[in-house]
Design a protein around this motif. Structure first.
Motif, short mmCIF file in Angstrom:
data_model
loop_
_atom_site.label_atom_id
_atom_site.label_comp_id
_atom_site.label_asym_id
_atom_site.label_seq_id
_atom_site.Cartn_x
_atom_site.Cartn_y
_atom_site.Cartn_z
N SER B 218 0.93 -1.19 -0.01
CA SER B 218 0.08 0.00 -0.26
C SER B 218 0.92 1.18 -0.01
O SER B 218 2.04 1.02 0.37
CB SER B 218 -0.91 -0.06 1.32
N TRP B 229 -4.22 3.86 -6.40
CA TRP B 229 -5.04 3.74 -5.17
C TRP B 229 -4.47 4.39 -3.97
O TRP B 229 -3.56 4.36 -3.73
CB TRP B 229 -4.66 2.05 -4.99
N LEU B 231 -6.24 5.53 -0.15
CA LEU B 231 -7.59 5.61 0.75
C LEU B 231 -8.28 6.85 0.84
O LEU B 231 -9.36 6.99 1.01
CB LEU B 231 -6.98 4.82 1.91
N ASP B 235 -11.33 5.22 -0.23
CA ASP B 235 -12.25 4.91 0.68
C ASP B 235 -12.39 5.88 1.69
O ASP B 235 -11.64 6.07 2.68
CB ASP B 235 -11.57 3.68 1.43
N ARG B 308 -9.35 2.28 8.39
CA ARG B 308 -7.92 2.17 7.81
C ARG B 308 -7.95 3.62 7.24
O ARG B 308 -8.87 4.12 7.00
CB ARG B 308 -7.91 1.12 6.60
N SER B 309 -6.59 4.00 7.18
CA SER B 309 -6.27 5.39 6.57
C SER B 309 -5.11 5.40 5.89
O SER B 309 -4.14 4.45 6.06
CB SER B 309 -6.40 6.45 7.68
N GLU B 310 -4.77 6.24 4.98
CA GLU B 310 -3.49 6.43 4.29
C GLU B 310 -2.54 7.16 5.20
O GLU B 310 -2.61 8.29 5.14
CB GLU B 310 -3.89 7.24 3.04
N GLU B 315 -1.42 1.83 4.04
CA GLU B 315 -2.63 1.54 4.60
C GLU B 315 -2.27 1.23 6.25
O GLU B 315 -1.62 0.17 6.44
CB GLU B 315 -3.42 0.56 4.11
#
Lengths: 172, 372
Positions: B218, B229, B231, B235, B308-310, B315
């Motif tokens: 990630s 990608w 987050l 997300d 979850r967070s970036e 991740e």
């Protein structure tokens, strides 16, 4: 490279109910419980011995395509069982699901899913290290965070800190 | 002459090798100078965060989260408090979310500056390291200004923040952005497109996208392989959806897609995007409280959450189980460095020992995060 779903297509995501139905049709025996109203996220409990077959199915089924294992956590449920919680995500379809498998503390054995998701390799070593869960067919099941000669599995609820480690007193 | 018999040799790199950015030991199997296999041995910084967390209440865990990835404490706290708030099912004031985003992005820049600077140092470029640390100091000054600490902040609390922004913070941050934006170009001239640097990092440690996903990589490690990608976009959490910015991916500009240079360059370009987010957030930050009305003793209902967070490294996930008591039943941290490091053997086979230094640096691990 995976084809990622566009934002306008996010409605195509499957919800937990559909995923559970799908899984049940493939493995009627293996799904033990589906809790749809669990706090913050629904989860599916499966039989530990069929974890790898289920993992293969989840990862390869064209409608599910769970290609990303976000996390694999060992948990001591404090009822004589320990277990593993898989948090799965599909990069392509953008849906997620939580799968749990419980094994007894006396005989904590279950198949490894390393052959399906490589990221499980270190996660499973960690669960082995801290919970003592033995993953069958894992290519390299060793302790990962603790020293090789450490006694016991620290994250179990009934863990007692060893008094001495190589003649040194363990402080607390 | 008959062919000479050669033997493979086992070599230990670390635990105190300077290029490992902490205490990592890599057991190398080498054939001459070529790496046949590399097995990372970790755990030298293990503090069993997860066991500690079971003995404390929800607020007391925040400082421990600080100490996991000590170069990105704000991001670590952010993920954790998001999880607790989701479990409590509370909404925090919008001002809090804005401040959290500003802090998280400033921290991202600070962390990427360390990553980029020390990466240059690994390869042999000393000056960019000093430039990067000079600019990072300014960010740390901003943090010190707002919460008193320079490295481990304990700034984000479940339900809000420890302090509101100090007077003048917004102006100081804007002044920093004005200073910092041109220095990114300077960094590119000095390091990114430097011919020696490119030769050392292009076509080295190539990570194909499908392998990266299978290893659940990630952050810049995944994006370097061309997978769009992030987050924050894919997300979304906090208020990231309100800002206009782009996800940076590797393109194989100077070599192969997914090589060390791509992973490095994603970090450099992400700093520009972070500046864009901070600018927009500073301009639109609403007034209001910085603490939601929550009880002093937090007792979430029995349940669990995976949030979850970036973070700068990828991740970061927290899996928190509550049994309804004051202390969490179980907290698991899914650390980005831990997962990213597990693919090291995959991307280092067949390269030279000297390249391995470049490869480890390009994954950008923090051992506090790996070992927890």
């Amino acid at each position: 490279m995976p084809s990622l779903l566009k934002k306008s297509e996010w409605f195509k995501r499957m919800n937990a109910n559909e995923i559970n139905e799908k899984l049940k049709s493939g493995f009627p025996e293996a799904v033990v419980e589906f809790k749809a109203d669990a706090v913050t996220e629904p989860y599916i409990v499966v039989r530990p011995e069929s974890v790898r077959d289920i993992a293969k199915f989840l990862a390869s089924d064209p409608e599910l395509k769970f290609d990303y294992l976000m996390s694999l956590s060992g948990v001591d449920f404090n009822d004589g069982n320990i277990g593993v919680v898989y948090h799965l995500f599909s990069m392509e379809k953008r849906h997620r699901i939580v799968v749990k498998a419980k094994v007894s503390k006396e005989n904590p054995e279950m198949p490894s899913v390393e052959s399906v998701w490589k990221s499980a390799n270190w996660h499973e070593r960690e669960a082995f290290d801290l919970f003592g869960i033995v993953f069958k067919d894992h290519p390299d099941l060793r302790r990962i965070l603790l020293p090789d000669d450490w006694e016991g599995y620290p994250l179990r609820k009934d863990y007692k800190v060893q008094e001495y480690y190589r003649g040194m007193k363990v402080p607390y | 002459m008959a062919e000479l018999r050669t033997e493979e040799m086992v070599l230990n790199m670390g635990p105190q090798h300077p290029s490992t950015h902490g205490v990592l030991r890599v057991e190398l199997v080498v054939d001459g100078e070529v790496v046949v296999d590399a097995v990372p041995h970790i755990g030298y910084l293990h503090r069993c965060f997860e066991k500690h967390a079971e003995a404390m209440n929800y607020q007391q865990i925040v400082p421990y989260c600080d100490r996991m990835d000590y170069l990105a404490s704000m991001n670590n706290d952010h993920a954790y408090v998001l999880g607790v708030e989701k479990l409590l099912n509370i909404q925090v004031p919008e001002r809090v979310e804005y401040i959290r985003v500003i802090m998280a992005e400033l921290q991202r820049i600070a962390s990427h500056l360390v990553a980029v600077g020390t990466y240059g140092l690994d390869i042999g470029a000393f000056t960019p390291f000093l430039f990067c640390f000079r600019d990072r100091e300014m960010i740390l000054d901003l943090f010190e200004n707002v919460c008193g600490a320079r490295l481990l902040y304990n700034y984000m609390w479940p339900g809000g923040l420890s302090h509101d922004l100090t007077p003048g913070f917004i102006e100081k941050t804007k002044a920093f952005i004005k200073h910092f934006r041109p220095t990114i170009k300077e960094l590119n001239d000095l390091l990114s497109y430097n011919e020696i640097f490119v030769k050392r990092t292009a076509n080295v440690g190539v990570l194909p996208a499908d392998v990266a996903i299978n290893y659940a990589a990630s952050g810049p490690t995944l994006r370097g392989s061309g997978v769009k990608w992030d987050l924050r976009k894919d997300d979304p959490y906090s208020v990231y959806h309100k800002f206009d910015w782009d996800v940076v991916v590797g393109t194989g500009e100077v070599g192969t897609l997914g090589d060390c240079w791509d992973r490095y360059m994603v970090r450099v370009r992400e700093m520009e995007q972070s500046l864009r987010i901070i600018e927009q957030a500073l301009d639109t930050i609403p007034d209001g409280d910085v603490q939601a009305a929550i009880p002093k003793r937090i007792r979430p209902v029995a349940g669990e959450v995976y949030v979850r967070s970036e973070t700068p490294r990828g991740e970061l996930g927290y899996y928190i189980i509550s049994d309804g008591g004051q202390k969490p039943f179980r907290v698991k941290a899914r650390a980005p460095s831990f997962v990213n490091l597990s693919l090291l053997p995959e991307i280092s086979r067949g390269y030279l020992i000297a390249d391995l230094v470049a490869i480890i640096g390009s994954v950008d691990i923090v051992l506090g995060d790996v070992d927890r």
